[in-house]
Design a protein around this motif. Sequence first.
Motif, PDB file in Angstrom:
ATOM      1  N   THR A  12      -2.384  10.879 -55.645  1.00 50.96           N
ATOM      2  CA  THR A  12      -2.399  11.025 -54.187  1.00 50.96           C
ATOM      3  C   THR A  12      -1.762  12.355 -53.770  1.00 50.96           C
ATOM      4  O   THR A  12      -2.239  13.007 -52.827  1.00 50.96           O
ATOM      5  CB  THR A  12      -1.665   9.849 -53.519  1.00 50.96           C
ATOM      6  N   ASP A  40      -2.506   4.086 -50.343  1.00 52.79           N
ATOM      7  CA  ASP A  40      -2.736   5.528 -50.505  1.00 52.79           C
ATOM      8  C   ASP A  40      -3.469   6.119 -49.303  1.00 52.79           C
ATOM      9  O   ASP A  40      -3.159   7.227 -48.856  1.00 52.79           O
ATOM     10  CB  ASP A  40      -3.505   5.809 -51.802  1.00 52.79           C
ATOM     11  N   GLU A  95     -10.100   8.875 -55.154  1.00 50.92           N
ATOM     12  CA  GLU A  95      -8.930   8.582 -55.994  1.00 50.92           C
ATOM     13  C   GLU A  95      -9.037   7.190 -56.572  1.00 50.92           C
ATOM     14  O   GLU A  95      -9.195   6.207 -55.841  1.00 50.92           O
ATOM     15  CB  GLU A  95      -7.626   8.699 -55.192  1.00 50.92           C
TER      16      GLU A  95
END
Length: 203
Positions: A12, A40, A95
């Motif tokens: 992140t 996140d 991600e």
Amino acid sequence: MGVGGPVGSGKTALVASLCQLLSAEMHLAVVTNDIYTTEDADFLRQAGVLDEERIVAVETGCCPHTAIRDDIAANVDAVEALEQRFAPLDLVLVESGGDNLTATFSYGLVDVQIFVVDVSGGDKVPRKGGPGVSQSDLLVVNKTDLAPLVGADLAVMAADAAVARGARPVLFTCLRQASGAAPIEVWLRQQLALHRRGTLAGP
Ligand SMILES: Nc1nc2c(ncn2[C@@H]2O[C@H](COP(=O)(O)OP(=O)(O)OP(=O)(O)O)[C@@H](O)[C@H]2O)c(=O)[nH]1
Ligand SMILES: [Mg+2]
């Protein structure tokens, strides 16, 4: 582009830095994967790295690798929805949830992938191998500031990574520092240029 790697390695932090470095000149969006939360995505929205609506969370509810490699439907849906809403996009950063050394992205979901490890697990990590360490398009070894504290020898990590990866690139970083993501930004711009010319190497 996929950003994968073990829990807490700095994925992140890297996504946040890249958004800050690139958003003034590129149209960006982000998809985050977490197992049980939207942590996140919430962090990135609060950090203000992009317009909030360009950051979408996928809550996998299962082992993170499942949603980026085995059944990528939720992530493909998220990326396609962002592409439709904010077209034209130059780059979507996906991600992965933090996982172990076995998790990699399907090339049905991403064109290139970065695997982020950090030094805090010891300098043995590149030697332990796995597809992220050996096959990712870029290996990032983060948290070099912690190396003296945990007794990690960066030269050993570099040598072991070179054995595992051959010519594939490795970058050592400290994403805590303001300039930490700069070498990764350079690499990413090269990948974008190759992608636009249709000459990205692929898997
Ligand atoms: N000392 C140090 N801490 C860092 C560095 N990069 C990130 N961190 C910290 O490490 C912690 C984890 O960073 P994240 O970016 O959340 O890691 P992540 O890989 O996204 O974590 P998960 O998504 O939970 O797997 C945070 O507290 C960061 O501030 C670094 O270069 N040095
Ligand atoms: Mg994260």
